[in-house]
Each structure stands twice: as structure tokens, then as C-alpha cells.
Design a protein around this motif. Structure first.
Motif, mmCIF file in Angstrom:
data_model
loop_
_atom_site.group_PDB
_atom_site.id
_atom_site.type_symbol
_atom_site.label_atom_id
_atom_site.label_comp_id
_atom_site.label_asym_id
_atom_site.label_seq_id
_atom_site.Cartn_x
_atom_site.Cartn_y
_atom_site.Cartn_z
ATOM 1 N N LYS A 1 -50.159 -44.368 40.090
ATOM 2 C CA LYS A 1 -49.552 -44.063 38.535
ATOM 3 C C LYS A 1 -48.871 -42.610 38.585
ATOM 4 O O LYS A 1 -47.626 -42.534 38.024
ATOM 5 N N ALA A 2 -49.136 -41.734 39.422
ATOM 6 C CA ALA A 2 -48.491 -40.550 39.610
ATOM 7 C C ALA A 2 -47.245 -40.659 40.477
ATOM 8 O O ALA A 2 -46.379 -39.972 40.008
ATOM 9 N N ALA A 3 -47.398 -41.496 41.263
ATOM 10 C CA ALA A 3 -45.977 -41.923 41.867
ATOM 11 C C ALA A 3 -44.947 -42.491 41.268
ATOM 12 O O ALA A 3 -43.587 -42.271 41.233
ATOM 13 N N VAL A 4 -45.261 -43.448 39.980
ATOM 14 C CA VAL A 4 -44.475 -43.985 39.312
ATOM 15 C C VAL A 4 -43.920 -43.222 38.107
ATOM 16 O O VAL A 4 -42.779 -43.047 38.045
ATOM 17 N N SER A 5 -44.571 -42.042 37.780
ATOM 18 C CA SER A 5 -44.169 -41.172 36.921
ATOM 19 C C SER A 5 -43.348 -40.204 37.761
ATOM 20 O O SER A 5 -42.480 -39.850 37.144
ATOM 21 N N ALA A 6 -43.466 -39.874 38.989
ATOM 22 C CA ALA A 6 -42.692 -39.101 39.868
ATOM 23 C C ALA A 6 -41.312 -39.801 39.852
ATOM 24 O O ALA A 6 -40.140 -39.089 39.825
ATOM 25 N N HIS A 7 -41.387 -41.007 39.842
ATOM 26 C CA HIS A 7 -39.959 -41.850 40.106
ATOM 27 C C HIS A 7 -39.327 -41.823 38.774
ATOM 28 O O HIS A 7 -37.764 -41.635 38.862
ATOM 29 N N VAL A 8 -39.797 -42.216 37.661
ATOM 30 C CA VAL A 8 -39.082 -42.695 36.592
ATOM 31 C C VAL A 8 -39.978 -41.831 35.509
ATOM 32 O O VAL A 8 -39.400 -42.211 34.303
#
Length: 369
Positions: A137-144
Motif C-alpha cells: 500500500k505504501a509503494a502504491v501511494s509512493a507511485h501514484v
């Protein structure tokens, strides 16, 4: 030229999207006083008037070609809608109450946000199959996420053509800041690519602008007790109990010793770490072992995304017609180990370890020289 006229001309020259060549009247009638009349009841705000003016068509066309949408959208007015935040309606009503309301990017930003979340989730999940849920979830938020979208809008050059209005927060809605308005522009552009091209074209647009950035996933992974987590993870995979072995050391009897400890499961080395004490080196070795597992990345040529099955034809997913691409689903990775947790809180319960776990931890602390 009076003070009000000079103020309008100075403000308009500072704003990149306000050009006096496309304005019908400069200065506007609101800033002028008729002969024999007193001052108007409201003071003319030059900055609000300049911010309410539409950007020139040449600026919109330049921006569309800069981001690669010059041949995608049919007219510059579509780009103007994508760069108009819903908060601009209030400012437009104050400055131009007799004109129709402008089209905003409210629906486009909502659709683009859903598309970017879909693309980022399947990209991260397919690339890192063993990634924990919270880190994913943190990686998705960091991407978009909102911060990334706002930074991308600045890099695209959307600030001069952005139309928005700062509004304070209330009990029913949050405040509208400049970063919030900027974040809506890349989302709206993604929705435009989907509407005028296809789902796969929107995904390629997201890959070029969003997924080409490097994200530090190691900094997102923190373990409260790496040794206990490693013990539970090794037991879950059915491997031999991990054993710590002292690989190298120097300066044991000095004031600055260095120890290098490796953790092995049978003949396989899971990870290694160094430190000024054996405990510190073992802690880092256990953490390195977990990072090697969770950050195992699928080779790029083997990554297959579920959205690749849709036909690469004009239209949305319900109207596009064409051959579908083959798809071979990858094997799902095992979820992270939740050890010593109480219900759904994920908080360790004191004394919740079993005797087998304590015995395994004792084996992990045995150093083999």
C-alpha cells in the motif's frame, strides 16, 4: 493610467497564462470608475480577476504536445477542462456571475485516480509477489499518491494553466490547497487517454510518467523483532531452523570491534550483517534475510499484468473490440508472517511465544566459529 489600471497590468504580466492579446478589454470595467460616481461598494481584486481569466489556446496546445496528448484530445478546451479544479467555480461566480459555469475535472480526476490505483496495484503486486500488504500500500501511494501527482504536474508545466481557488476547510469538507489542485491534473490526463484511446494506452501513459520512477522499498520495511519474524517465516516455508554463524571479526578486545554474522538455513545463507557487537550483527543479518525474501523482484520480461488481456483498440473496456492478448497468471506469493499477534491489532502479546519458538530462538543465537 490610475492605480487600479497599473495594478491589473502588473498582475497580468506576472501570471504566465494571462496574455493581454486575447483579453477583450484591459483593464476590465470593474476596475474603472465612471465620472460623477462614487467608489464601488466592493474593492476590485486584480489578482482574483487575473486568475479567473482562461489561458490562451496556444498555451493549452503547447502543454498538450508536451505531455504527448496533442493528437489524442480533439481540442484545447478538453485540456483546459482537465486543468480546471472544481474549486475554481466559486472564483468564477464571483468574477463573472453572468457567464455559464466552466467545465471542471471533477469526474475526470475521479476516474483517473481509480485507473492509476488499478495500474499501480497490479504493477507492484506482480513485480514483488512477496511484498507485505502494508508495504505494498505504501509503494502504491509512493507511485501514484497525491504528492507524486502534484510533483508530476509541476514537472509537466501545468502550474501556469491551472485554474483553482484556495478555500478554507469546514466541518463538512477539507481545505483546498495548491498541491491538491495540482494532483488532479495528472489524474484527469490519465482519464482523457482512457476515454479517447483505450485502457492499455492509459496504462502505457502511467508507465511512462509514474512507474519509471525509482521507489526505495527498503526504507518502507521495518521489523519490530527481525529474529522472531525470521524464525516464523523459515518455519512457514518448511526450511531448516536458521543458525547464526560468525563469519569474520576484528578488534574483539579493542574499543571499536566489528563482527560479521551470517544466518544459514542448512547450507543456504539467508543473509548477513555487521555491527560493533554480536547482537547488533545478528539483528542486521536477520533483517537482511527478510529483506532478501520480501524484496525479491520478478524479472521484467516475466511480469504479466491482468489489464494486458483487454484489446488494444479504441474505446473503453465495454466497447473496445479486438483480439485479446494471452495471459498466464504468475504464482501468488505467500503473505507476510504475523507472529505473536492478538486478534486484528497486530500487536505482540507478552509471553505469547511457544516453547518451540523459544527453542528455535536459542538455536539462532548459537554462533558457529
Amino acid at each position: 493610467m490610475g492605480y487600479a489600471q497599473r495594478k491589473v497590468a502588473t498582475t497580468a504580466s506576472k501570471l504566465a497564462h494571462v496574455s493581454s492579446s486575447h483579453l477583450k478589454a484591459l483593464p476590465p470595467r470593474q476596475s474603472l470608475l465612471s465620472a460623477g460616481r462614487a467608489a464601488p461598494p466592493t474593492v476590485f481584486d486584480a489578482e482574483s480577476w487575473a486568475a479567473s481569466q482562461p489561458p490562451p489556446q496556444s498555451t493549452l496546445a503547447t502543454f498538450a504536445h508536451r505531455v504527448g496528448l496533442g493528437k489524442v484530445v480533439p481540442s484545447p478546451e478538453i485540456i483546459q477542462q482537465a486543468c480546471t479544479h472544481p474549486s475554481f467555480v466559486q472564483l468564477h461566480n464571483q468574477q463573472h456571475p453572468d457567464q455559464p459555469l466552466p467545465a471542471t475535472n471533477a469526474s475526470l480526476a475521479t476516474l483517473g485516480n481509480s485507473l492509476l490505483g488499478l495500474f499501480a496495484t497490479e504493477f507492484v503486486n506482480s513485480s514483488y509477489p512477496h511484498l507485505p500488504t502494508r508495504v505494498m500500500k505504501a509503494a502504491v501511494s509512493a507511485h501514484v499518491g497525491p504528492t507524486t501527482c502534484a510533483n508530476l504536474a509541476r514537472e509537466m508545466g501545468a502550474m501556469p494553466i491551472l485554474r483553482w481557488h484556495r478555500s478554507p476547510g469546514s466541518s463538512t469538507q477539507s481545505a483546498v490547497l495548491h498541491s491538491d489542485a495540482l494532483a488532479s491534473v495528472p489524474r484527469a490526463l490519465t482519464a482523457l487517454v482512457y476515454q479517447y484511446r483505450s485502457l492499455r494506452s492509459a496504462r502505457r501513459f502511467a508507465e511512462k510518467f509514474f512507474f519509471s520512477r525509482d521507489i526505495d522499498l527498503r526504507g518502507m520495511m521495518k521489523f519490530r523483532d527481525p529474529k522472531q519474524t525470521l524464525l516464523a517465516t523459515v518455519a512457514k516455508f518448511g526450511r531448516e531452523r536458521p543458525v547464526s554463524r560468525l563469519l569474520k571479526e576484528t578488534g574483539r578486545f579493542s574499543n571499536s570491534p566489528v563482527f560479521v554474522v551470517g544466518i544459514f538455513s542448512g547450507a543456504d545463507k539467508l543473509g548477513e550483517g555487521f555491527g560493533s557487537s554480536l547482537k547488533m550483527a545478528e539483528y542486521r543479518a536477520a533483517e537482511d534475510s527478510l529483506l532478501r525474501l520480501y524484496l525479491t523482484r520478478q524479472p521484467p520480461h516475466l511480469v504479466q499484468l491482468p489489464t494486458s488481456t483487454f484489446p488494444d483498440a479504441l474505446g473503453n473496456v465495454f466497447e473496445a473490440k479486438g483480439p485479446e492478448s494471452p495471459y498466464s497468471p504468475v504464482s501468488l506469493g505467500d503473505s507476510e508472517v504475523l507472529y505473536g499477534s492478538a486478534g486484528r491489532t497486530g500487536v505482540r502479546t507478552p509471553g505469547a511465544r511457544s516453547r518451540a519458538a523459544e527453542a528455535a530462538e536459542d538455536d539462532l543465537e548459537d554462533y558457529v566459529l
